[in-house]
Every structure is written in structure tokens, then in C-alpha cells.
Design an enzyme around this catalytic site. Structure first.
Site, short mmCIF file in Angstrom:
data_model
loop_
_atom_site.label_atom_id
_atom_site.label_comp_id
_atom_site.label_asym_id
_atom_site.label_seq_id
_atom_site.Cartn_x
_atom_site.Cartn_y
_atom_site.Cartn_z
N ASP A 184 -35.02 -24.12 60.16
CA ASP A 184 -36.00 -23.10 60.28
C ASP A 184 -37.27 -23.79 60.83
O ASP A 184 -37.56 -24.99 60.84
CB ASP A 184 -36.37 -22.20 59.03
CG ASP A 184 -37.02 -21.06 59.57
OD1 ASP A 184 -37.24 -20.62 60.61
OD2 ASP A 184 -36.91 -20.09 58.66
N GLU B 283 -41.10 -22.60 59.93
CA GLU B 283 -42.27 -22.37 59.21
C GLU B 283 -42.63 -23.21 57.87
O GLU B 283 -43.78 -23.83 57.74
CB GLU B 283 -42.52 -21.10 58.59
CG GLU B 283 -42.31 -19.72 59.56
CD GLU B 283 -41.19 -19.39 60.08
OE1 GLU B 283 -41.20 -18.27 60.76
OE2 GLU B 283 -40.00 -20.09 59.79
N HIS C 275 -34.83 -20.64 63.87
CA HIS C 275 -36.00 -20.17 64.02
C HIS C 275 -36.38 -18.99 64.96
O HIS C 275 -36.12 -19.52 66.41
CB HIS C 275 -37.11 -21.08 63.88
CG HIS C 275 -38.45 -20.64 63.92
ND1 HIS C 275 -39.25 -19.73 63.10
CD2 HIS C 275 -39.48 -20.50 65.24
CE1 HIS C 275 -40.23 -19.43 63.50
NE2 HIS C 275 -40.54 -19.85 64.91
N HIS D 178 -38.89 -21.29 54.55
CA HIS D 178 -40.19 -20.76 53.90
C HIS D 178 -39.93 -19.88 52.72
O HIS D 178 -38.75 -19.23 52.47
CB HIS D 178 -40.89 -20.09 54.99
CG HIS D 178 -40.21 -19.27 55.74
ND1 HIS D 178 -40.13 -17.75 55.14
CD2 HIS D 178 -39.41 -19.09 56.66
CE1 HIS D 178 -39.29 -17.08 56.00
NE2 HIS D 178 -38.80 -17.89 57.12
N HIS E 219 -42.55 -14.77 54.66
CA HIS E 219 -41.96 -13.45 55.14
C HIS E 219 -40.48 -13.45 55.17
O HIS E 219 -39.93 -14.53 54.59
CB HIS E 219 -42.18 -13.43 56.45
CG HIS E 219 -41.40 -14.27 57.67
ND1 HIS E 219 -41.81 -15.73 57.53
CD2 HIS E 219 -40.30 -14.09 58.31
CE1 HIS E 219 -41.25 -16.07 58.52
NE2 HIS E 219 -39.93 -15.22 58.95
N GLU F 287 -34.85 -15.19 52.76
CA GLU F 287 -33.76 -15.97 53.54
C GLU F 287 -33.08 -17.26 52.67
O GLU F 287 -31.85 -17.74 52.95
CB GLU F 287 -34.62 -16.60 54.88
CG GLU F 287 -35.22 -15.69 55.57
CD GLU F 287 -36.37 -16.20 56.75
OE1 GLU F 287 -36.10 -17.38 57.09
OE2 GLU F 287 -37.11 -15.57 57.25
#
Length: 276
Positions: A8, A10, A60, A104, A115, A134
Site C-alpha cells: 500500500d 499511505e 494502493h 495504514h 481510512h 484493511e
């Protein structure tokens, strides 16, 4: 030893803002380089530990962020979307370990760029009544395949979230959240050296797991927009809990694939950008 990486953005070293991680952001191109180098650090650590094959999945946003020409050539890359299994595309029971790179924290937690999958569109997710994001869904699906999650890198909040799920997973904090769009950064060379070293160490101490793919789990998702719920209940097996919450029960790999269908429906129904 076959190793799987879900990467990912972030939680990548040095990145703190939407401008760093979204296409057309003023620092996005630099962010892609940092993302690729964090992935490379994990790939190198995997080969240091004796890996024979490494599969990297770009997990991502548009899923075409990693730079193939800068990625360690020993790794194979999955790039682009749509992908039926999204952030875990390509993961099967054939792998000996799974790594979460640049992850994240979940929605509602004070972590860098926190998020759950869709910016502010998803308020909360529960797996068997445990709030998750996630990280938890990745961990649960990997374990259903019998694949241990060996490592997570991200900010300190994401690392703490993974530790709460499974304290045996090694974590590398590459930044320390000050707010949702601010962090105290670990220097890039130091962070990437830690990713490589910790990957090596984690893969040398893998737990033995038994696949439990048939176990039925319950997923609940609360959306910001009641319209999403109304559309999702057209899918067989999806139940409306209230105006903005749907539930569904299935084995974990099926739930993860179904959840990715939820995301495509929600994207079609809403037009709001993430991180609002």
C-alpha cells in the site's frame, strides 16, 4: 520459500499527505519512488532469508503506482485494476509468508492517512463483531489460506493495530503519527534498512499454520451513504442491518472477494474523493 508482498502507499516511508499518494498530487511521483524502494527493501530482506520467489501486488488506489523499472528484478509484479481480490490479489496457500508493506490504520483512528479502503465512505468494518480495517481483513484472509503474516510496515498506529490482531507479526514503524496528515519521520535510509533487516528476521521465524478456509465468518460494513446499502442488498446473501449497515456471512476468502465487489458498487454509487 515463496513470499507474497501486498504494498500500500499511505504507510510508506516519508509520505504524510494526499498530495504524496494520489495521482496528480504534487509529490505523487516522488511518493511512487519511495513506495518502490520500501518494497525493494522487503524483497531484498526476503531473498536474504532464502526466498526462492517473491510476488509483489500493487495494492494502493489505482494499483499502478509501483515503478517496474525500479523494482528489484527478482520480484514479479501484479499491477493495475480491477482485480477480483484487490489488495491480496495473487495470494494463495502456496505461499510460505505474506508481508504488508506501507499499510495504514483503519477509519476513525488517529493515524497517518487513516481510512478503510474508501476514504470517508466507509465508517466502520466489523469481522465477527471485532472492529477492523484493511489490516485485519488481510490478516484473516491470509490465515484462512494457512499463510502466516510475517511483517507489517507503516506508521506507529498501523503497527499497533497489527500487534493487537496478532502480536507475533513483526512491525517496522517508519513514521510516528502527529495527526492524520502529519508525522515525525524516520530517516529514509534508516527506515528502509530496518524493513530489510526485519523482513529477514521475521521470515526466519515463521509460525506453522493450518488452513481454515471453510470457517464461516460474519462481515458488517457501515457506510456514510445509505444509497450504497440500498444497492448492496441486491446481492444474494447481503442483509440490511440498518439504513447504512450491511452484513454477510461466508468463508474468509469469499468474504474478501465479495467485499471487493462492495467497493466497486460503492464507487459507482458515490463520487466523493477520498480523505475529505
Amino acid at each position: 520459500m515463496k513470499v507474497y508482498l501486498s504494498v500500500d502507499m499511505e504507510g510508506v516511508t516519508g509520505l504524510v499527505d494526499a498530495e504524496d499518494v494520489q495521482p496528480r498530487g504534487r509529490d505523487y511521483e516522488r511518493g511512487r519512488v519511495l513506495m518502490t524502494e520500501d518494497a525493494n527493501a522487503a524483497v531484498r530482506g526476503a531473498y536474504d532469508a532464502g526466498a526462492t520467489a517473491v510476488l509483489v501486488n500493487d495494492a494502493h488506489g489505482p494499483m499502478r503506482n509501483l515503478l517496474p523499472d525500479l523494482l528489484d528484478p527478482r520480484a514479479t509484479l501484479i499491477k493495475g485494476r480491477p482485480k477480483p481480490m484487490g489488495m491480496i490479489e495473487g495470494l494463495t496457500r502456496e505461499y510460505d509468508a505474506a508481508l504488508c508493506i506501507g499499510y495504514h490504520a483503519r477509519a476513525g483512528v488517529l493515524g497517518v492517512l487513516s481510512h478503510s479502503f474508501m476514504g470517508h465512505e466507509i465508517e466502520d468494518i466489523w469481522l465477527d463483531d471485532q472492529v477492523t480495517g484493511e489490516i485485519g481483513l488481510f490478516h484473516a484472509t491470509a490465515h484462512a489460506y494457512g499463510v502466516p503474516v510475517a511483517l507489517l510496515t507503516g506508521d506507529d498506529t498501523a503497527c499497533a493495530e497489527m500487534t493487537a490482531w496478532d502480536p507475533s507479526v513483526a512491525t517496522v514503524p517508519v513514521k510516528y503519527a502527529k495527526d492524520r496528515f502529519a508525522a515525525q519521520l524516520v530517516p529514509v535510509p534508516e527506515a528502509q534498512a530496518a524493513i530489510r533487516t526485519t523482513t529477514h528476521q521475521a521470515l526466519a521465524n515463521l509460525p506453522a499454520l493450518t488452513a481454515d478456509r471453510a470457517r464461516t465468518r460474519r462481515l458488517a460494513v457501515r457506510w456514510q451513504n445509505a444509497s450504497v446499502t440500498a444497492h448492496l442488498t441486491a446481492i444474494p446473501g447481503v442483509l440490511r442491518q440498518d439504513d447504512r449497515t450491511v452484513t454477510v456471512e461466508a468463508d474468509m476468502p469469499h468474504l474478501y472477494r465479495l467485499f471487493n465487489l462492495f467497493l466497486r458498487v460503492a464507487t459507482a454509487v458515490t463520487t466523493n474523493p477520498p480523505y475529505c
